[in-house]
Design a protein around this motif. Sequence first.
Motif, mmCIF file in Angstrom:
data_model
loop_
_atom_site.group_PDB
_atom_site.id
_atom_site.type_symbol
_atom_site.label_atom_id
_atom_site.label_comp_id
_atom_site.label_asym_id
_atom_site.label_seq_id
_atom_site.Cartn_x
_atom_site.Cartn_y
_atom_site.Cartn_z
ATOM 1 N N GLY A 185 0.961 -2.219 4.865
ATOM 2 C CA GLY A 185 -0.326 -1.579 4.676
ATOM 3 C C GLY A 185 -0.103 -0.267 3.945
ATOM 4 O O GLY A 185 1.027 0.167 3.724
ATOM 5 N N ALA A 186 -1.195 0.376 3.553
ATOM 6 C CA ALA A 186 -1.101 1.625 2.807
ATOM 7 C C ALA A 186 -0.312 2.682 3.572
ATOM 8 O O ALA A 186 -0.389 2.771 4.799
ATOM 9 C CB ALA A 186 -2.500 2.151 2.497
ATOM 10 N N ILE A 187 0.441 3.493 2.839
ATOM 11 C CA ILE A 187 1.213 4.593 3.426
ATOM 12 C C ILE A 187 0.344 5.842 3.422
ATOM 13 O O ILE A 187 -0.120 6.288 2.367
ATOM 14 C CB ILE A 187 2.514 4.819 2.637
ATOM 15 N N ASN A 188 0.128 6.413 4.603
ATOM 16 C CA ASN A 188 -0.761 7.565 4.741
ATOM 17 C C ASN A 188 -0.050 8.903 4.673
ATOM 18 O O ASN A 188 -0.622 9.897 4.209
ATOM 19 C CB ASN A 188 -1.509 7.488 6.075
ATOM 20 N N ASP A 189 1.207 8.970 5.153
ATOM 21 C CA ASP A 189 1.874 10.268 5.243
ATOM 22 C C ASP A 189 3.381 10.063 5.287
ATOM 23 O O ASP A 189 3.877 8.963 5.579
ATOM 24 C CB ASP A 189 1.401 11.026 6.492
ATOM 25 N N THR A 190 4.113 11.145 5.021
ATOM 26 C CA THR A 190 5.571 11.120 5.030
ATOM 27 C C THR A 190 6.118 12.410 5.614
ATOM 28 O O THR A 190 5.423 13.424 5.693
ATOM 29 C CB THR A 190 6.140 10.947 3.608
ATOM 30 N N ALA A 191 7.381 12.356 6.014
ATOM 31 C CA ALA A 191 8.107 13.546 6.464
ATOM 32 C C ALA A 191 9.543 13.412 5.988
ATOM 33 O O ALA A 191 10.084 12.300 5.915
ATOM 34 C CB ALA A 191 8.049 13.684 7.982
#
Length: 399
Positions: free
Chosen positions: A179-185
Amino acid sequence: MERLILQSDWDEVLKEKEEKAWVSYKQGVQQSIHGSLWNQGVSTSGVPYVTGSDGFTVQEVTKRSITVSYTDDSVNLYRKFVAPSTSFKSIHSERKSVVSLDVTGGGLGVSADSEGKLRLWQTDTGEVRRELVGHCADVYTCQFFPSGIVVLSGGADMQLKIWSAETGKCAATLIGHRGAINDTAIVDRGRNVVSCGRDGAVRLWDVGQQQCLGTFQEIGGEVNSCCLGDVSATLSLEAGDQATSDREVGTEGKLLVLGCENSTVQGYGLQNRKKVFEFPTHGPVNTCAFLSEVTAVCGTQDGHITVLDLRNIRVPLQEWKDSRSAILCFCPYKGGFFTGTGDGSCFYVDSQFHARVELTGSDCDPVYAVKCDGSDVYTACRDSRIRKYSLAVCGESLV
């Protein structure tokens, strides 16, 4: 929470003699109190002489800031409103929302818009230096690695991409989300990264080998945001059940906090993949951030801001809601944080949880991202503008 609201283009309107800008005082669901500020002349230094009406008083005014108070028998409230020093209009196309943003202390910015355009630009001039081409759909998140010369991005095409800011080329693509990627760290210097998305998955990646090293289970639905903090000095995280891969670098002592669509904030040991806590919120969590080794903040779709003490997760340190609409983004700064909201407000909350500074310019268009490079604050807005504000103009109100 009580607040003062000022006309978004006050700095342009009050340049002219006899011109007026509207101002309002609002507390909770009570009826707003309205007044005006008007220019009664301009000093020799070019600064307007501004007065107020109906209980509103101008305490101080410069070309880029104005401090306004409202006083009656039971209220004595003031706010400093800061206008942008620059409004970049041409980084992204007109009528395209700027949905993600990051900046470096080295003078570079990266941003993505609702057309799927991902661009590198100079923070002093707004000149676009590179267009990062490779994503197949909208890009929802972009950020610099600590080096300032590598970019991480993700979006609707379910791909994470690593880019060289020097050449504009994609150096690696990480595939695994459904599914779509919303955020990263980013973990430490960036040999490992974390991503979260609409598929309910949270993944730890090895950038060098472009492989997933681990996933986090039983989250309970879509994950909207994530952030990492080093809590090794304050919290004890259990060892994992299995040996750690030698491809993991810097994961020990890190706490991963997730903002979830199912109205929870969840914490996991990054190395052991084990859940540390789950805190129920008032609504879907859009954004979260660490403020210190022991505190984190989250913001919900229904406008609640909650500050958590990670040593005692049961009782929030502070929690409030006002009429600012959805809380969309945070940027930690000096023990407090800037935040952008769905009604176009962007404000700073200090370490004592007082909101004293408002960044103006957006006329009710949501502010999707706010970032700081140490000397200026930048905001990404639905009106296609990236606005730049001087921290020096904000002044002591940020301490």
